[in-house]
Design a protein around this motif. Structure first.
Motif, PDB file in Angstrom:
ATOM      1  N   GLU A  90       0.848  -1.193   0.000  1.00 42.31           N
ATOM      2  CA  GLU A  90       0.000   0.000   0.000  1.00 42.31           C
ATOM      3  C   GLU A  90       0.882   1.241   0.000  1.00 42.31           C
ATOM      4  O   GLU A  90       1.965   1.245   0.584  1.00 42.31           O
ATOM      5  N   SER A  94      -3.416   5.509  -0.930  1.00 40.06           N
ATOM      6  CA  SER A  94      -4.109   4.421  -1.631  1.00 40.06           C
ATOM      7  C   SER A  94      -5.392   4.055  -0.889  1.00 40.06           C
ATOM      8  O   SER A  94      -5.559   4.346   0.297  1.00 40.06           O
ATOM      9  N   SER A  95      -6.299   3.395  -1.602  1.00 43.79           N
ATOM     10  CA  SER A  95      -7.608   3.059  -1.062  1.00 43.79           C
ATOM     11  C   SER A  95      -7.620   1.656  -0.467  1.00 43.79           C
ATOM     12  O   SER A  95      -7.282   0.681  -1.145  1.00 43.79           O
ATOM     13  N   TYR A  98     -10.156  -0.568  -2.402  1.00 43.99           N
ATOM     14  CA  TYR A  98      -9.652  -1.145  -3.646  1.00 43.99           C
ATOM     15  C   TYR A  98      -8.648  -2.259  -3.355  1.00 43.99           C
ATOM     16  O   TYR A  98      -8.623  -3.270  -4.052  1.00 43.99           O
ATOM     17  N   GLU A 211      -4.912   6.821  -4.617  1.00 44.93           N
ATOM     18  CA  GLU A 211      -6.222   6.979  -5.249  1.00 44.93           C
ATOM     19  C   GLU A 211      -6.263   8.214  -6.141  1.00 44.93           C
ATOM     20  O   GLU A 211      -6.943   8.226  -7.167  1.00 44.93           O
ATOM     21  N   ARG A 212      -5.549   9.250  -5.737  1.00 42.40           N
ATOM     22  CA  ARG A 212      -5.441  10.474  -6.541  1.00 42.40           C
ATOM     23  C   ARG A 212      -3.967  10.830  -6.706  1.00 42.40           C
ATOM     24  O   ARG A 212      -3.158  10.553  -5.815  1.00 42.40           O
ATOM     25  N   GLY A 244      -4.176   0.848  -9.944  1.00 41.81           N
ATOM     26  CA  GLY A 244      -4.831   2.039  -9.428  1.00 41.81           C
ATOM     27  C   GLY A 244      -6.007   2.438 -10.292  1.00 41.81           C
ATOM     28  O   GLY A 244      -6.640   1.585 -10.931  1.00 41.81           O
ATOM     29  N   THR A 245      -6.294   3.720 -10.314  1.00 36.11           N
ATOM     30  CA  THR A 245      -7.436   4.233 -11.064  1.00 36.11           C
ATOM     31  C   THR A 245      -6.988   5.364 -11.988  1.00 36.11           C
ATOM     32  O   THR A 245      -5.903   5.928 -11.829  1.00 36.11           O
ATOM     33  N   ASP A 276     -10.987   0.106  -9.681  1.00 35.30           N
ATOM     34  CA  ASP A 276     -12.278   0.494  -9.126  1.00 35.30           C
ATOM     35  C   ASP A 276     -13.414  -0.234  -9.836  1.00 35.30           C
ATOM     36  O   ASP A 276     -14.587  -0.039  -9.480  1.00 35.30           O
TER      37      ASP A 276
END
Length: 325
Positions: A90, A94-95, A98, A211-212, A244-245, A276
């Motif tokens: 991680e 991070s999420s 997810y 996540e971002r 990731g996203t 996601d």
């Protein structure tokens, strides 16, 4: 001479004509202007309603596809990673949601987990590279060497990867005796935390991207640090995937983007930008399987993706020793 009264009457007549013209012009133009504005408003409203309806339809289709893929996921990934041990990593930002979803897919694929390592913001802080170098020099085995151009994160990745990963199936599940104490020292230094037994080495690794994208003056450096770390982990094991996203806008702090833009790293490290979505979790499993065959790819729907998912094959990876990616 022109009579003054005549002159005055002329001036008044001129201003009266102007006033009448303005009034008449405003009256004549008012109705067409209002009609044009009304037509434009109606057209925009209709277009907005059409787009909203289209969006609702697409959202419904996406939800339906996700539900179907999620239901089929256990069958689609079954046996793909049997006999392999996976380390989960991680990153700051991070999420957990997810990560848990990816972990479920890996379990359904037959993978075992060595444990989880969580990097801290301190590990990625460019002001702390001296501390990192000091720890690496203190803890590295005598035979561990680094290229002259290696950064602090490159060197840390080599040491940490030797602690947590192996390409030798026979050594999977056993600690590396030459790197004993590395986890404790990095935890004491506030550079990472760990759960379960990551020292009992894995053969594969999945890093969950922020996540971002990172923001601020150090954003690009932080993303680059993650790229260096996952690259080092890939060398020590049979393969790694950065999952990731897709960011809403391109940003220098996007770790997946940094990996994809680096031709050397992207030849070895696979990325997935749709975790996601159920499709992305399956793609992560397939990307690991592909890594076992010595190949890498960039998957998803964002910039730099070569395909949505790796090509599906009927082959199931063997748990026997294979060369690293």
């Amino acid at each position: 001479m022109i009579d003054f009264r005549y002159h005055l009457v002329s001036i008044v007549a001129i201003f009266l004509a102007l006033a009448v013209g303005i009034v008449m012009g405003t009256t004549l133009l008012q109705e067409p202007a209002i009609e044009l504005a009304k037509r434009t408003s109606d057209e925009l409203t209709n277009a907005n309603n059409d787009l909203r309806s289209e969006l609702d339809t697409l959202s419904g289709r996406e939800a339906g596809n996700d539900t179907f893929i999620a239901a089929a996921q256990p069958d689609l990934v079954a046996g793909e990673l049997t006999g392999q041990r996976v380390l989960l990593i991680e990153t700051p930002g991070s999420s957990t949601t997810y990560r848990e979803a990816v972990q479920q897919a890996l379990s359904q694929a037959g993978a075992e987990f060595s444990g989880r390592v969580t990097f801290t913001e301190k590990l990625l802080d460019p002001k702390g590279t001296g501390v990192i170098d000091g720890l690496v020099n203190q803890l590295k085995p005598a035979n561990m060497t680094f290229p002259a151009t290696a950064t602090a994160w490159d060197r840390a990745a080599t040491l940490l990867a030797a602690t947590y990963l192996t390409t030798d199936q026979a050594q999977a599940g056993t600690p590396n005796t030459t790197t004993a104490g590395v986890t404790t020292a990095f935890e004491t230094g506030g550079l990472l935390s760990s759960e379960e037994e990551p020292d009992k080495r894995a053969t594969l690794a999945v890093m969950i991207a922020p996540e971002r994208p990172y923001e601020g003056e150090n954003a690009e450096t932080q993303a680059g640090a993650l790229a260096s770390l996952i690259n080092g982990f890939d060398v020590a094991g049979k393969g790694t995937v950065l999952a990731g996203t897709v960011p809403t806008t391109a940003a220098p702090g996007d770790a997946i983007g940094v990996v994809r833009d680096d031709s050397d790293i992207s030849k070895r490290v696979s990325t997935v930008d749709t975790i996601d979505m159920p499709m992305g979790r399956i793609a992560t499993v397939y990307a690991l399987r592909e890594q076992l065959d010595g190949r890498a790819g960039q998957y998803g729907i964002g910039k730099g993706a070569s395909a949505t998912v790796p090509a599906m094959t009927s082959a199931t990876p063997s748990p026997t020793t294979q060369s690293g990616s």
